[in-house]
Design a protein around this motif. Structure first.
Motif, PDB file in Angstrom:
ATOM      1  N   GLU A  59     -45.999 -17.832 -12.185  1.00  0.00           N
ATOM      2  CA  GLU A  59     -47.140 -17.205 -12.867  1.00  0.00           C
ATOM      3  C   GLU A  59     -46.756 -15.820 -13.385  1.00  0.00           C
ATOM      4  O   GLU A  59     -47.141 -15.424 -14.484  1.00  0.00           O
ATOM      5  N   VAL A  60     -45.981 -15.084 -12.573  1.00  0.00           N
ATOM      6  CA  VAL A  60     -45.528 -13.761 -13.014  1.00  0.00           C
ATOM      7  C   VAL A  60     -44.606 -13.913 -14.217  1.00  0.00           C
ATOM      8  O   VAL A  60     -44.687 -13.154 -15.185  1.00  0.00           O
ATOM      9  N   TYR A  61     -43.723 -14.904 -14.151  1.00  0.00           N
ATOM     10  CA  TYR A  61     -42.782 -15.173 -15.247  1.00  0.00           C
ATOM     11  C   TYR A  61     -43.551 -15.410 -16.549  1.00  0.00           C
ATOM     12  O   TYR A  61     -43.192 -14.905 -17.603  1.00  0.00           O
ATOM     13  N   ARG A  62     -44.637 -16.169 -16.437  1.00  0.00           N
ATOM     14  CA  ARG A  62     -45.450 -16.444 -17.630  1.00  0.00           C
ATOM     15  C   ARG A  62     -46.191 -15.193 -18.080  1.00  0.00           C
ATOM     16  O   ARG A  62     -46.247 -14.877 -19.265  1.00  0.00           O
ATOM     17  N   ALA A  63     -46.759 -14.488 -17.093  1.00  0.00           N
ATOM     18  CA  ALA A  63     -47.578 -13.320 -17.446  1.00  0.00           C
ATOM     19  C   ALA A  63     -46.736 -12.232 -18.096  1.00  0.00           C
ATOM     20  O   ALA A  63     -47.197 -11.543 -19.015  1.00  0.00           O
ATOM     21  N   GLN A  64     -45.493 -12.055 -17.642  1.00  0.00           N
ATOM     22  CA  GLN A  64     -44.637 -11.010 -18.209  1.00  0.00           C
ATOM     23  C   GLN A  64     -43.962 -11.461 -19.498  1.00  0.00           C
ATOM     24  O   GLN A  64     -43.227 -10.684 -20.099  1.00  0.00           O
ATOM     25  N   GLY A  65     -44.151 -12.724 -19.877  1.00  0.00           N
ATOM     26  CA  GLY A  65     -43.582 -13.196 -21.141  1.00  0.00           C
ATOM     27  C   GLY A  65     -42.074 -13.307 -21.119  1.00  0.00           C
ATOM     28  O   GLY A  65     -41.415 -13.102 -22.141  1.00  0.00           O
ATOM     29  N   CYS A  66     -41.521 -13.627 -19.977  1.00  0.00           N
ATOM     30  CA  CYS A  66     -40.059 -13.746 -19.894  1.00  0.00           C
ATOM     31  C   CYS A  66     -39.532 -14.812 -20.844  1.00  0.00           C
ATOM     32  O   CYS A  66     -38.414 -14.710 -21.358  1.00  0.00           O
ATOM     33  N   ALA A  67     -40.383 -15.857 -21.073  1.00  0.00           N
ATOM     34  CA  ALA A  67     -39.924 -16.975 -21.904  1.00  0.00           C
ATOM     35  C   ALA A  67     -39.754 -16.578 -23.366  1.00  0.00           C
ATOM     36  O   ALA A  67     -39.183 -17.343 -24.139  1.00  0.00           O
ATOM     37  N   TYR A  68     -40.249 -15.373 -23.758  1.00  0.00           N
ATOM     38  CA  TYR A  68     -40.046 -14.965 -25.147  1.00  0.00           C
ATOM     39  C   TYR A  68     -38.594 -14.614 -25.416  1.00  0.00           C
ATOM     40  O   TYR A  68     -38.141 -14.682 -26.552  1.00  0.00           O
ATOM     41  N   CYS A  69     -37.871 -14.184 -24.389  1.00  0.00           N
ATOM     42  CA  CYS A  69     -36.468 -13.783 -24.579  1.00  0.00           C
ATOM     43  C   CYS A  69     -35.488 -14.667 -23.827  1.00  0.00           C
ATOM     44  O   CYS A  69     -34.292 -14.578 -24.055  1.00  0.00           O
ATOM     45  N   HIS A  70     -35.985 -15.477 -22.882  1.00  0.00           N
ATOM     46  CA  HIS A  70     -35.078 -16.304 -22.084  1.00  0.00           C
ATOM     47  C   HIS A  70     -35.481 -17.759 -22.223  1.00  0.00           C
ATOM     48  O   HIS A  70     -36.656 -18.090 -22.080  1.00  0.00           O
ATOM     49  N   SER A  71     -34.501 -18.615 -22.454  1.00  0.00           N
ATOM     50  CA  SER A  71     -34.769 -20.051 -22.467  1.00  0.00           C
ATOM     51  C   SER A  71     -34.444 -20.624 -21.090  1.00  0.00           C
ATOM     52  O   SER A  71     -33.838 -19.950 -20.252  1.00  0.00           O
ATOM     53  N   GLN A  72     -34.890 -21.840 -20.881  1.00  0.00           N
ATOM     54  CA  GLN A  72     -34.521 -22.553 -19.660  1.00  0.00           C
ATOM     55  C   GLN A  72     -34.072 -23.951 -20.028  1.00  0.00           C
ATOM     56  O   GLN A  72     -34.580 -24.942 -19.520  1.00  0.00           O
ATOM     57  N   GLN A  73     -33.145 -24.051 -20.961  1.00  0.00           N
ATOM     58  CA  GLN A  73     -32.630 -25.367 -21.307  1.00  0.00           C
ATOM     59  C   GLN A  73     -31.160 -25.233 -21.660  1.00  0.00           C
ATOM     60  O   GLN A  73     -30.785 -24.463 -22.521  1.00  0.00           O
ATOM     61  N   VAL A  74     -30.357 -25.998 -20.950  1.00  0.00           N
ATOM     62  CA  VAL A  74     -28.916 -25.994 -21.157  1.00  0.00           C
ATOM     63  C   VAL A  74     -28.573 -27.199 -22.015  1.00  0.00           C
ATOM     64  O   VAL A  74     -29.025 -28.300 -21.727  1.00  0.00           O
ATOM     65  N   ARG A  75     -27.819 -26.951 -23.075  1.00  0.00           N
ATOM     66  CA  ARG A  75     -27.424 -28.057 -23.945  1.00  0.00           C
ATOM     67  C   ARG A  75     -25.988 -28.467 -23.638  1.00  0.00           C
ATOM     68  O   ARG A  75     -25.214 -27.693 -23.098  1.00  0.00           O
ATOM     69  N   GLN A  76     -25.687 -29.679 -24.000  1.00  0.00           N
ATOM     70  CA  GLN A  76     -24.372 -30.238 -23.721  1.00  0.00           C
ATOM     71  C   GLN A  76     -23.940 -30.989 -24.962  1.00  0.00           C
ATOM     72  O   GLN A  76     -24.708 -31.764 -25.518  1.00  0.00           O
ATOM     73  N   SER A  77     -22.714 -30.733 -25.423  1.00  0.00           N
ATOM     74  CA  SER A  77     -22.298 -31.393 -26.670  1.00  0.00           C
ATOM     75  C   SER A  77     -21.444 -32.616 -26.403  1.00  0.00           C
ATOM     76  O   SER A  77     -21.204 -33.395 -27.312  1.00  0.00           O
ATOM     77  N   GLY A  78     -20.977 -32.804 -25.185  1.00  0.00           N
ATOM     78  CA  GLY A  78     -20.170 -33.981 -24.916  1.00  0.00           C
ATOM     79  C   GLY A  78     -19.761 -34.037 -23.465  1.00  0.00           C
ATOM     80  O   GLY A  78     -20.141 -33.186 -22.659  1.00  0.00           O
ATOM     81  N   THR A  79     -19.028 -35.064 -23.123  1.00  0.00           N
ATOM     82  CA  THR A  79     -18.532 -35.236 -21.768  1.00  0.00           C
ATOM     83  C   THR A  79     -17.071 -35.665 -21.857  1.00  0.00           C
ATOM     84  O   THR A  79     -16.755 -36.575 -22.616  1.00  0.00           O
ATOM     85  N   VAL A  80     -16.221 -34.996 -21.125  1.00  0.00           N
ATOM     86  CA  VAL A  80     -14.810 -35.374 -21.129  1.00  0.00           C
ATOM     87  C   VAL A  80     -14.406 -35.703 -19.693  1.00  0.00           C
ATOM     88  O   VAL A  80     -15.193 -35.543 -18.759  1.00  0.00           O
ATOM     89  N   CYS A  81     -13.181 -36.171 -19.551  1.00  0.00           N
ATOM     90  CA  CYS A  81     -12.683 -36.531 -18.232  1.00  0.00           C
ATOM     91  C   CYS A  81     -11.393 -35.787 -17.941  1.00  0.00           C
ATOM     92  O   CYS A  81     -10.583 -35.564 -18.831  1.00  0.00           O
ATOM     93  N   ASP A  82     -11.232 -35.384 -16.696  1.00  0.00           N
ATOM     94  CA  ASP A  82      -9.977 -34.817 -16.221  1.00  0.00           C
ATOM     95  C   ASP A  82      -9.388 -35.799 -15.207  1.00  0.00           C
ATOM     96  O   ASP A  82     -10.122 -36.544 -14.571  1.00  0.00           O
ATOM     97  N   VAL A  83      -8.076 -35.749 -15.062  1.00  0.00           N
ATOM     98  CA  VAL A  83      -7.435 -36.540 -14.014  1.00  0.00           C
ATOM     99  C   VAL A  83      -6.876 -35.575 -12.995  1.00  0.00           C
ATOM    100  O   VAL A  83      -6.131 -34.656 -13.336  1.00  0.00           O
ATOM    101  N   GLU A  84      -7.294 -35.758 -11.761  1.00  0.00           N
ATOM    102  CA  GLU A  84      -6.805 -34.900 -10.688  1.00  0.00           C
ATOM    103  C   GLU A  84      -5.875 -35.703  -9.798  1.00  0.00           C
ATOM    104  O   GLU A  84      -6.250 -36.754  -9.274  1.00  0.00           O
ATOM    105  N   LEU A  85      -4.668 -35.197  -9.635  1.00  0.00           N
ATOM    106  CA  LEU A  85      -3.692 -35.834  -8.758  1.00  0.00           C
ATOM    107  C   LEU A  85      -3.867 -35.216  -7.378  1.00  0.00           C
ATOM    108  O   LEU A  85      -3.747 -34.000  -7.212  1.00  0.00           O
ATOM    109  N   THR A  86      -4.190 -36.040  -6.374  1.00  0.00           N
ATOM    110  CA  THR A  86      -4.410 -35.488  -5.042  1.00  0.00           C
ATOM    111  C   THR A  86      -3.204 -35.693  -4.143  1.00  0.00           C
ATOM    112  O   THR A  86      -2.936 -34.850  -3.292  1.00  0.00           O
ATOM    113  N   GLU A  87      -2.515 -36.823  -4.307  1.00  0.00           N
ATOM    114  CA  GLU A  87      -1.351 -37.074  -3.456  1.00  0.00           C
ATOM    115  C   GLU A  87      -0.309 -37.776  -4.290  1.00  0.00           C
ATOM    116  O   GLU A  87      -0.640 -38.663  -5.082  1.00  0.00           O
TER     117      GLU A  87
END
Lengths: 311, 214
Positions: A59-87
């Motif tokens: 409620e404070v976040y809304r009342a102070q208008g934080c959302a006017y300058c801050h977003s809450q959504q992370v975008r993703q343009s793709g997914t890649v893969c790494d190969v990790e060698l463990t042994e």
């Protein structure tokens, strides 16, 4: 000329169509979302409802208008893969042979250097099928290797989150402050990036004392400035010199400031979901003790290994 | 407006060349039913696109289909998921067998070091699947209980049973999971074999072959 009924009918149809399209259909599509389970080594319930203090902070976040300058959504343009060698196993020549075949530009001279300090990501940024082929070849050579799923995108490179935000993340938000402008950084995962409520309180009182050159306005009216009479209050904040707190005074956060800090530290988007998968490291092996485990509150459904979300 | 619907269309061309160019369209306004039909068609096409267009609420950009999301799911860990097995064990089995696996007097025998737990998977899978009635000898000690063990695992999924058995075979100093892991295939084979059987006994279990039928 009496066009009233036609105008009424047209307006009614236009509103009804938009109501169908923008309210009823989305409700049918994502309105049935429920608490689901994270995917990965230890499935846990997700999301968990907001604690009461964080709920007030929203409620404070809304009342102070934080959302006017801050977003809450992370975008993703793709997914890649790494190969990790463990042994590497016992048959090193076979592993190097497999690497030669599957890794483009693999230099056998640097193999010894590459194969030290395991576990190590030996290949990064390839597609899933390439990674699977490489892991198969390495396993045939006796080595142990894993495919790591890595979301990529500008927001993820900035450290705003480990994956994109999806509808489930906002399931228990009574109102969603998505925001559209980013004068400040994205806050979807701010609790995961900085979980220290005292840092957030100091930053709210004097942003530039914590972040150099921050354009954020100070929210001093959320704090009480008191003259120190006998001893310093246990709730007083420990500021740097840059904050400009005069000698003989202490800064004590009000309930609103505390709630806002609790809300900010509760914002986390760092659990892998079915709709937004990524790899997390396996939990460290538990010592064999009788102490109650963290996973005891898991439901029988959570204990299943199916990756399907709860319908 | 006194539009005459009976006026033949050919008359429009003659009128449009006249002084009042706006008259023809005013005389023949677009019928309302066409507008309504248009709205209905747009709505139905939206519904069609929504239901038949391969759109899934669970698929977010940059993914395009459920198959692609499925592709990027992290692979299941090798062997049983011991953390999940522990959670389920402590929720359901630990009530009688105790979370320490030491058993409880008058309720259940110990699992620590038990030859039934560490021995043949073919026999072990039957115990939670069918339940167990009557006396049983564990670690050289005879146990008999007033109540029989219920078929507690009967409603569980194959994976759940694999996880719990994997957990009890390696927890509390038990060391069996690495050498002889119980897999989903084992559980499925045994479940198919014992379908519809009543609660088992230790004598009946001893007669079951140690190796699982392929």
């Amino acid at each position: 000329m009496n066009q009233g009924p036609i105008i009424f009918l047209a307006a009614f149809l236009a509103l009804a169509a938009s109501w169908f399209g923008m309210v009823l259909m989305p409700q049918g599509q994502v309105g049935q979302l429920q608490t689901t389970n994270t995917v990965g080594p230890v499935p846990t319930a997700y999301p968990i409802g907001m604690p009461g203090m964080a709920r007030q902070g929203l409620e404070v976040y809304r009342a102070q208008g934080c959302a006017y300058c801050h977003s809450q959504q992370v975008r993703q343009s793709g997914t890649v893969c790494d190969v990790e060698l463990t042994e590497i196993g016992t048959n090193q020549p076979a592993v190097i042979d497999a690497l030669k075949k599957t890794v483009p530009g693999f230099n056998p001279q640097s193999a010894n250097q590459l194969l030290t300090d395991l576990p190590k990501r030996i290949t990064t940024g390839i597609t899933k099928s390439e990674a699977d082929a490489e892991v198969r070849a390495l396993r045939a050579g006796g080595a142990k290797a894993d495919v790591w799923i890595v979301p990529v995108g500008p927001d993820i490179a900035r450290g705003y989150g480990k994956r994109q935000t999806v509808a489930e993340d906002f399931l228990y938000n009574p109102s969603v402050a998505l925001g559209s402008d980013r004068i400040g950084p994205d806050l979807a995962n701010i609790g995961g990036r900085n979980g220290d409520p005292n840092w957030h309180l100091r930053h709210l009182y004097a942003p530039r004392s914590e972040v150099k050159g921050s354009p954020m306005p100070p929210y001093r009216y959320l704090f009480e400035k008191r003259r120190i009479t006998h001893s310093i209050s246990p709730d007083a904040l420990a500021f740097r010199a840059e904050a400009g707190v005069p000698d003989g005074y202490e800064i004590v956060p009000t309930q609103d400031a505390r709630a806002l800090a609790a809300y900010l530290t509760s914002l986390r988007v760092d659990a892998p979901l079915y709709s937004a998968p990524f790899s997390v490291p396996p939990p460290p092996p538990e010592p064999s003790t009788n102490a109650p485990a963290g996973g005891t509150n898991a439901t029988p459904a959570a204990a299943g290994t199916t990756n399907q979300p709860a319908k | 407006m006194s539009a005459d619907p009976k006026q033949p269309p050919s008359a429009l061309a003659t009128v449009s060349t006249g002084s009042d160019a706006t008259t023809p369209s005013m005389r023949n306004p677009m019928p309302v039913w066409i507008i309504i039909l248009l709205f209905v068609l747009i709505f139905l096409s939206c519904v069609y696109f929504d239901t038949q267009g391969g759109w899934e609420p669970i698929v977010y950009r940059p993914y395009h289909s459920v198959r692609e999301v499925e592709l990027y799911q992290p692979p299941p860990p090798d062997g049983p998921n011991l953390a999940a097995g522990r959670a389920l064990f402590e929720q359901q089995c630990g009530i009688c067998h105790d979370n320490s696996g030491a058993g409880k007097p008058g309720q259940a025998p110990p699992l620590v070091g038990s030859e039934w737990v560490l021995g043949s998977p073919n026999r072990l899978i039957r115990i939670p699947q069918l339940g167990l009635t009557g006396p049983i000898k564990v670690n050289g000690q005879d146990y008999s209980f007033a109540n029989s063990m219920p078929p507690i695992a009967a409603p569980w999924s194959d994976e759940d049973l694999v996880n719990v058995l994997g957990y009890i075979r390696q927890a509390w100093g038990n060391k069996a999971v690495k050498t002889d892991p119980i897999t989903v295939q084992h559980v499925q084979a045994v479940r198919n074999e014992v379908k519809g059987q009543p609660s088992t006994t230790s004598d009946a279990l001893s007669k079951v072959p140690a190796a699982i039928k392929k």
